[in-house]
Scaffold this motif. Structure first.
Motif, PDB file in Angstrom:
ATOM      1  N   GLY A 162      14.823 -20.604  52.220  1.00 23.98           N
ATOM      2  CA  GLY A 162      13.856 -19.514  51.366  1.00 23.98           C
ATOM      3  C   GLY A 162      14.474 -18.307  51.194  1.00 23.98           C
ATOM      4  N   ALA A 163      15.921 -18.343  50.879  1.00 22.51           N
ATOM      5  CA  ALA A 163      16.512 -17.007  50.886  1.00 22.51           C
ATOM      6  C   ALA A 163      16.497 -16.522  49.467  1.00 22.51           C
ATOM      7  CB  ALA A 163      18.356 -17.696  51.037  1.00 22.51           C
ATOM      8  N   THR A 164      15.874 -16.729  48.670  1.00 23.69           N
ATOM      9  CA  THR A 164      15.580 -15.921  47.403  1.00 23.69           C
ATOM     10  C   THR A 164      14.368 -15.304  47.613  1.00 23.69           C
ATOM     11  OG1 THR A 164      14.584 -17.958  46.376  1.00 23.69           O
ATOM     12  CG2 THR A 164      17.001 -17.591  46.032  1.00 23.69           C
ATOM     13  N   GLY A 165      13.397 -15.492  48.538  1.00 24.83           N
ATOM     14  CA  GLY A 165      12.276 -14.907  48.744  1.00 24.83           C
ATOM     15  C   GLY A 165      12.458 -13.448  49.209  1.00 24.83           C
ATOM     16  N   ALA A 166      11.420 -12.448  49.117  1.00 27.33           N
ATOM     17  CA  ALA A 166      11.559 -10.930  49.516  1.00 27.33           C
ATOM     18  C   ALA A 166      12.004 -10.961  50.921  1.00 27.33           C
ATOM     19  CB  ALA A 166      10.035 -10.361  49.598  1.00 27.33           C
ATOM     20  N   ILE A 167      11.466 -11.689  51.978  1.00 24.46           N
ATOM     21  CA  ILE A 167      12.119 -11.374  53.239  1.00 24.46           C
ATOM     22  C   ILE A 167      13.501 -12.333  53.450  1.00 24.46           C
ATOM     23  CG2 ILE A 167      11.405 -11.939  55.819  1.00 24.46           C
ATOM     24  CD1 ILE A 167       8.620 -11.474  55.297  1.00 24.46           C
ATOM     25  N   GLY A 168      13.377 -13.336  52.774  1.00 19.82           N
ATOM     26  CA  GLY A 168      14.611 -14.182  53.086  1.00 19.82           C
ATOM     27  C   GLY A 168      16.002 -13.677  52.455  1.00 19.82           C
ATOM     28  N   SER A 169      15.664 -12.891  51.287  1.00 23.37           N
ATOM     29  CA  SER A 169      16.953 -12.318  50.886  1.00 23.37           C
ATOM     30  C   SER A 169      17.310 -11.171  51.536  1.00 23.37           C
ATOM     31  CB  SER A 169      16.619 -11.833  49.427  1.00 23.37           C
ATOM     32  OG  SER A 169      15.601 -10.766  49.325  1.00 23.37           O
ATOM     33  N   VAL A 170      16.477 -10.310  52.318  1.00 22.49           N
ATOM     34  CA  VAL A 170      16.964  -9.303  53.268  1.00 22.49           C
ATOM     35  C   VAL A 170      17.573 -10.128  54.527  1.00 22.49           C
ATOM     36  CG1 VAL A 170      16.251  -7.388  54.750  1.00 22.49           C
ATOM     37  CG2 VAL A 170      15.356  -7.635  52.304  1.00 22.49           C
ATOM     38  N   CYS A 171      16.782 -11.171  55.159  1.00 27.06           N
ATOM     39  CA  CYS A 171      17.385 -11.821  56.218  1.00 27.06           C
ATOM     40  C   CYS A 171      19.085 -12.097  56.003  1.00 27.06           C
ATOM     41  CB  CYS A 171      16.641 -12.963  56.574  1.00 27.06           C
ATOM     42  SG  CYS A 171      15.194 -12.351  57.547  1.00 27.06           S
ATOM     43  N   ALA A 172      19.124 -12.642  54.691  1.00 24.08           N
ATOM     44  CA  ALA A 172      20.232 -12.992  54.219  1.00 24.08           C
ATOM     45  C   ALA A 172      21.464 -12.063  54.052  1.00 24.08           C
ATOM     46  CB  ALA A 172      20.501 -13.686  52.883  1.00 24.08           C
ATOM     47  N   ARG A 173      21.041 -10.788  53.790  1.00 26.01           N
ATOM     48  CA  ARG A 173      21.784  -9.730  53.825  1.00 26.01           C
ATOM     49  C   ARG A 173      22.351  -9.219  55.352  1.00 26.01           C
ATOM     50  NH1 ARG A 173      22.443  -7.774  48.715  1.00 26.01           N
ATOM     51  NH2 ARG A 173      20.611  -8.415  47.270  1.00 26.01           N
ATOM     52  N   LEU A 174      21.170  -9.202  56.157  1.00 27.24           N
ATOM     53  CA  LEU A 174      21.314  -8.761  57.456  1.00 27.24           C
ATOM     54  C   LEU A 174      22.337  -9.797  58.202  1.00 27.24           C
ATOM     55  CD1 LEU A 174      17.881  -7.789  58.300  1.00 27.24           C
ATOM     56  CD2 LEU A 174      19.786  -6.151  58.449  1.00 27.24           C
ATOM     57  N   LEU A 175      22.157 -11.322  58.219  1.00 23.82           N
ATOM     58  CA  LEU A 175      22.985 -12.144  58.773  1.00 23.82           C
ATOM     59  C   LEU A 175      24.374 -12.183  58.260  1.00 23.82           C
ATOM     60  CD1 LEU A 175      20.481 -15.201  59.006  1.00 23.82           C
ATOM     61  CD2 LEU A 175      21.241 -13.785  60.618  1.00 23.82           C
ATOM     62  N   ALA A 176      24.560 -11.650  57.056  1.00 22.23           N
ATOM     63  CA  ALA A 176      25.941 -11.443  56.429  1.00 22.23           C
ATOM     64  C   ALA A 176      26.829 -10.446  57.239  1.00 22.23           C
ATOM     65  CB  ALA A 176      26.109 -11.298  55.167  1.00 22.23           C
ATOM     66  N   LEU A 177      26.046  -9.520  58.011  1.00 27.44           N
ATOM     67  CA  LEU A 177      26.663  -8.609  58.458  1.00 27.44           C
ATOM     68  C   LEU A 177      26.779  -8.847  59.886  1.00 27.44           C
ATOM     69  CD1 LEU A 177      24.823  -5.260  57.271  1.00 27.44           C
ATOM     70  CD2 LEU A 177      27.095  -5.954  56.412  1.00 27.44           C
ATOM     71  N   ALA A 178      26.003  -9.923  60.404  1.00 27.05           N
ATOM     72  CA  ALA A 178      26.046 -10.112  61.995  1.00 27.05           C
ATOM     73  C   ALA A 178      26.666 -11.464  62.387  1.00 27.05           C
ATOM     74  CB  ALA A 178      24.603 -10.027  62.444  1.00 27.05           C
ATOM     75  N   SER A 179      27.096 -12.180  61.371  1.00 31.08           N
ATOM     76  CA  SER A 179      27.603 -13.662  61.606  1.00 31.08           C
ATOM     77  C   SER A 179      28.666 -13.797  60.801  1.00 31.08           C
ATOM     78  CB  SER A 179      26.673 -14.710  61.510  1.00 31.08           C
ATOM     79  OG  SER A 179      26.163 -14.812  60.255  1.00 31.08           O
ATOM     80  N   ASP A 180      29.447 -14.889  61.248  1.00 36.30           N
ATOM     81  CA  ASP A 180      30.850 -15.400  60.577  1.00 36.30           C
ATOM     82  C   ASP A 180      30.437 -16.220  59.319  1.00 36.30           C
ATOM     83  OD1 ASP A 180      32.451 -14.288  62.440  1.00 36.30           O
ATOM     84  OD2 ASP A 180      32.806 -16.401  63.561  1.00 36.30           O
ATOM     85  N   GLU A 181      29.517 -16.962  59.088  1.00 37.19           N
ATOM     86  CA  GLU A 181      29.264 -17.819  57.730  1.00 37.19           C
ATOM     87  C   GLU A 181      27.557 -17.904  58.007  1.00 37.19           C
ATOM     88  OE1 GLU A 181      29.929 -22.440  56.483  1.00 37.19           O
ATOM     89  OE2 GLU A 181      31.524 -21.340  58.083  1.00 37.19           O
ATOM     90  N   VAL A 182      27.158 -17.777  56.610  1.00 41.52           N
ATOM     91  CA  VAL A 182      25.784 -17.890  56.283  1.00 41.52           C
ATOM     92  C   VAL A 182      25.510 -18.700  55.236  1.00 41.52           C
ATOM     93  CG1 VAL A 182      23.722 -16.501  55.549  1.00 41.52           C
ATOM     94  CG2 VAL A 182      25.487 -15.420  56.677  1.00 41.52           C
ATOM     95  N   TRP A 183      24.539 -19.517  55.248  1.00 47.91           N
ATOM     96  CA  TRP A 183      24.235 -20.616  54.384  1.00 47.91           C
ATOM     97  C   TRP A 183      22.868 -20.273  53.802  1.00 47.91           C
ATOM     98  CZ3 TRP A 183      26.614 -25.314  52.629  1.00 47.91           C
ATOM     99  CH2 TRP A 183      27.788 -25.606  53.337  1.00 47.91           C
ATOM    100  N   LEU A 184      22.916 -20.539  52.568  1.00 58.46           N
ATOM    101  CA  LEU A 184      21.468 -19.817  51.818  1.00 58.46           C
ATOM    102  C   LEU A 184      21.125 -21.111  51.109  1.00 58.46           C
ATOM    103  CD1 LEU A 184      22.872 -16.740  49.892  1.00 58.46           C
ATOM    104  CD2 LEU A 184      22.092 -17.017  52.331  1.00 58.46           C
ATOM    105  N   VAL A 185      19.692 -21.447  51.184  1.00 62.01           N
ATOM    106  CA  VAL A 185      18.985 -22.761  50.694  1.00 62.01           C
ATOM    107  C   VAL A 185      17.854 -22.063  49.847  1.00 62.01           C
ATOM    108  CG1 VAL A 185      17.651 -24.737  51.289  1.00 62.01           C
ATOM    109  CG2 VAL A 185      19.493 -23.774  52.719  1.00 62.01           C
ATOM    110  N   PRO A 186      17.733 -22.749  48.310  1.00 54.84           N
ATOM    111  CA  PRO A 186      16.648 -21.914  47.716  1.00 54.84           C
ATOM    112  C   PRO A 186      15.309 -22.191  48.321  1.00 54.84           C
ATOM    113  CG  PRO A 186      17.915 -23.938  46.728  1.00 54.84           C
ATOM    114  CD  PRO A 186      18.332 -23.733  48.183  1.00 54.84           C
ATOM    115  N   PRO A 187      14.040 -21.550  47.676  1.00 54.58           N
ATOM    116  CA  PRO A 187      13.682 -22.545  46.426  1.00 54.58           C
ATOM    117  C   PRO A 187      14.388 -22.316  44.903  1.00 54.58           C
ATOM    118  CG  PRO A 187      12.063 -20.595  47.003  1.00 54.58           C
ATOM    119  CD  PRO A 187      13.145 -20.494  47.724  1.00 54.58           C
TER     120      PRO A 187
END
Length: 682
Positions: A475-500
């Motif tokens: 749910g990476a394109t949702g309001a909360i999911g997109s911000v979580c993705a940005r935060l995880l990109a700062l905190a982990s080596d690799e981030v996978w994003l899944v639609p909807p």
């Protein structure tokens, strides 16, 4: 100084206990200020005016309303005009010209210094027309104004200003009442009668602001002033101490006090008359206010404190939530499923109601907040079955209820914040600021995930604290999911994003990589093929019962943070994997000793979206903060910082079965390590 001093005499209809004879300096000129109380005796007051008119430079006549409020006088208020007309030798004033300016300035001063302070404030006006100007200015900021005096209710200033025909109708309709003697009209609802007292106490019980002179407070017998703001005038040090003992938060004294002795606005206006030696024009009045450096006083007898008010909209996530509200709780125990389905449909049309009054929230800064949880009846199933306008209507009804309760900001909870345009339309139409709470939800989700992973201890971190592992946001394109993705990109080596939404997914990947070159961002149409490699998964789909991922395919020891409301993973799904830690996003522990009805969390613990609303209230930020499907990165960081400032803490980490104990973490860790060893050797 006494021989050439200008003499200003204050003849008051109140008692002599506050009389004074003082020498002061005003506009570099010496003054003798003399106060004489007539204790409600009109004839005595007239005699005193005649007696002092020959020697006084100006005379102030005051205290008719105050004397009547305290029982010293029961005659007509218009009698004060006879007192003022008792002589033509010296200029005489009741201070009304200056008082009008000072009343307006006091309210505007507070609202400018503390934006939003009077917004939606529940206000009760004691007394009568002597507070007209204060009432008119307060009505620019709040409609929650009540009068203790029924006569004042008939002559509501704001309505009469707005509708001249109504003004005429009121005058015509109340003409017979005007023929009644003033004491009779006073007996119909003014201070001193049982009806007036009862109305005052009822109105003041839950109000935020009381507008009254000190004598009116005494006359109405109001004792419960704890946590309230008093707008008054001429408050002496002794009276301020007494108000402090009654728990008053703040006193707004509209009358400046430039001398050691406490004076009324009428005395100050009389001094100005003495200086100009003639008619006091409006320009003279303003020039002398500025020239003398006169300002309203904002007094905090119990130290710096500010109480704000919020509302938060909740709704049942399923039929089982009906059990928390009677009589539905009893009905649900005996009714068959078909009946409960009908109840579920019917409740979607029910008007909103207040589920809980929330009190006891106290920030380390000293700021306080109280609020109301307002329930709309639709479950996610029912909300999704209707158009967005259906839900907007219920949320706007809740917003109107919140306004009447005095809330200064309102949050949208659970599914109400994802319907339609995610709060944008509601924020445009609502009578108060709106937030979805998604900024803090995103921050708290990763806060909880970070803490949980450290407690499990299965993933290493580098020297900078960056996680050596793989993460995924469903749910990476949702309001909360997109911000979580940005935060995880700062905190982990690799981030996978899944639609909807695949197109938005590619845009998000590009944006993250552009702002964070170190980030390794991968995309996938579905999560299942990659779940076995993930150390952390965040689900944020708001799928409302739809299958989001297959938990049987998740890596042993994985932490899944379920941000969605309703939850993306059911209790049955979670039970399939005792070697996986599934946490229900990041719940927040509020500061203070919080009193609130059960919302399915431990006492004092709330969902992050509700915590965002509370933080905004504590900070005095009465603004639309987070709405729409795009969350501003800066706001995520700001609300996290403000949360720490106001004592917000990450609550005990919980899952579908309640709070995780140290034993629970150890059990998940041990089982995960065992299954990893089995998989490696098998």
């Amino acid at each position: 100084m006494g021989t050439d001093a200008l003499l200003v005499v204050n003849i008051s209809l109140t008692g002599a206990d506050r009389d004074y004879d003082e020498l002061v300096t005003f506009f570099d000129r010496p003054f003798r200020l003399l106060r004489i109380g007539a204790s409600g005796d009109i004839a005595r007051a007239e005699e005193l005016v005649r007696e002092w008119s020959a020697s006084a430079s100006a005379i102030a006549v005051t205290g008719a309303r105050e004397a009547r409020a305290t029982g010293l006088y029961d005659g007509e208020l218009t009698a004060i005009e006879r007192v003022m007309a008792a002589t033509g030798d010296a200029p005489v004033t009741d201070g009304s010209a200056l008082d009008d300016v000072l009343q307006e300035w006091a309210v505007r001063h507070v609202q400018a210094e503390m934006p939003g302070y009077f917004t939606n404030a529940r206000t009760v006006i004691l007394g009568g027309a002597n507070h007209d100007r204060t009432t008119r200015i307060l009505r620019e900021h709040t409609d929650n104004v009540d009068f203790a005096d029924p006569w004042q209710r008939l002559h509501v200033p704001a309505l009469r200003d707005a509708f001249p025909l109504l003004d005429l109708a009121v005058d015509v309709g109340s003409w017979p009442l005007h023929l009644l003697p003033d004491p009779v009209r006073a007996g119909m609802g003014a201070p001193g009668n049982l009806l007036g007292h009862a109305l005052a106490r009822k109105a003041a019980r839950d109000c935020d602001v009381v507008v009254a002179s000190y004598d009116e407070l005494t006359g109405f017998g109001l004792e419960d002033l704890a946590g309230k703001t008093l707008i008054s005038s001429a408050i002496s040090a002794e009276r301020l101490t007494e108000l402090a003992g009654r728990g008053v938060d703040m006193v707004v004294d509209a009358t400046p006090q430039p001398f050691e002795v406490t004076v009324s606005a009428a005395v100050l206006e009389a001094m100005m008359l003495a200086v100009v030696s003639g008619e006091l024009t409006h320009d003279d009045l303003l020039d002398m206010i500025v020239g003398a450096g006169l300002e309203p006083r904002v007094l905090r007898p119990n130290g710096p404190r500010r109480k704000s008010r919020f509302a938060f909209v909740i709704h049942p996530l399923s039929q089982k939530f009906f059990t928390r509200v009677e009589p539905l709780g009893t009905i649900s125990k005996v009714a068959p499923p078909l009946v409960m389905d009908a109840v579920e449909k019917a409740l979607a049309y029910a008007p909103p109601f207040t589920y809980s009054h929330v009190t006891g929230i106290v920030s380390p800064t000293g700021a306080e907040a109280e609020g109301w949880l307002i329930t709309v009846g639709g479950t996610p199933k029912e909300l999704m079955a209707h158009s967005p306008e259906f839900t907007y209507g219920r949320l706007l009804a809740a917003a109107d209820m919140a306004r009447k309760l005095g809330a200064q900001v309102m949050g949208l909870g659970a599914f109400t914040k994802v319907v339609g345009d995610a709060g944008v339309t509601v924020a445009k139409r609502a009578p108060l600021p709106i937030t979805t709470g998604n900024s803090y939800s995103a921050s708290a989700a990763l806060w909880a995930a970070h803490e949980a992973m450290d407690r499990l201890g299965l993933v290493e971190r580098d020297a900078s604290g960056r996680m050596r592992g793989r993460t995924m946001v469903v749910g990476a394109t949702g309001a909360i999911g997109s911000v979580c993705a940005r935060l995880l990109a700062l905190a982990s080596d690799e981030v996978w994003l899944v639609p909807p939404e695949s197109a938005k997914l590619l845009t998000l990947k590009h944006d993250i990589e552009a702002s964070n070159p170190r980030a390794r961002i991968q995309v996938a149409a579905t999560p299942d093929d990659h779940l076995g490699d993930m150390d952390l998964v965040v689900t944020a789909t708001s799928g409302a019962g739809k299958r989001v991922l297959d938990i049987t395919m998740v890596k042993p020891g994985c932490v899944i943070t379920d941000v969605a409301r309703p939850l993306d993973l059911s209790a049955e799904d979670v039970a399939k994997r005792p070697d996986v830690l599934v946490i229900e996003s990041g719940e927040i522990e509020l500061p203070g000793t919080v009193a609130m009805k059960d919302i399915g969390l431990p006492p004092g613990v709330v969902y992050a979206c509700l915590a965002e609303t509370v933080v905004l209230a504590l900070e005095g930020r009465y603004e639309t903060f987070t709405v729409g499907r795009t969350i501003e990165w800066e706001k995520v960081k700001e609300i996290y910082r403000l949360g720490l400032k106001h004592g917000m803490k990450l609550a005990a980490i919980s899952g579908v079965n309640g709070v995780f104990t140290e034993g629970d973490f150890a059990a998940v860790r041990d089982l995960a390590l065992e299954r990893r060893r089995t998989a490696a050797t098998g």
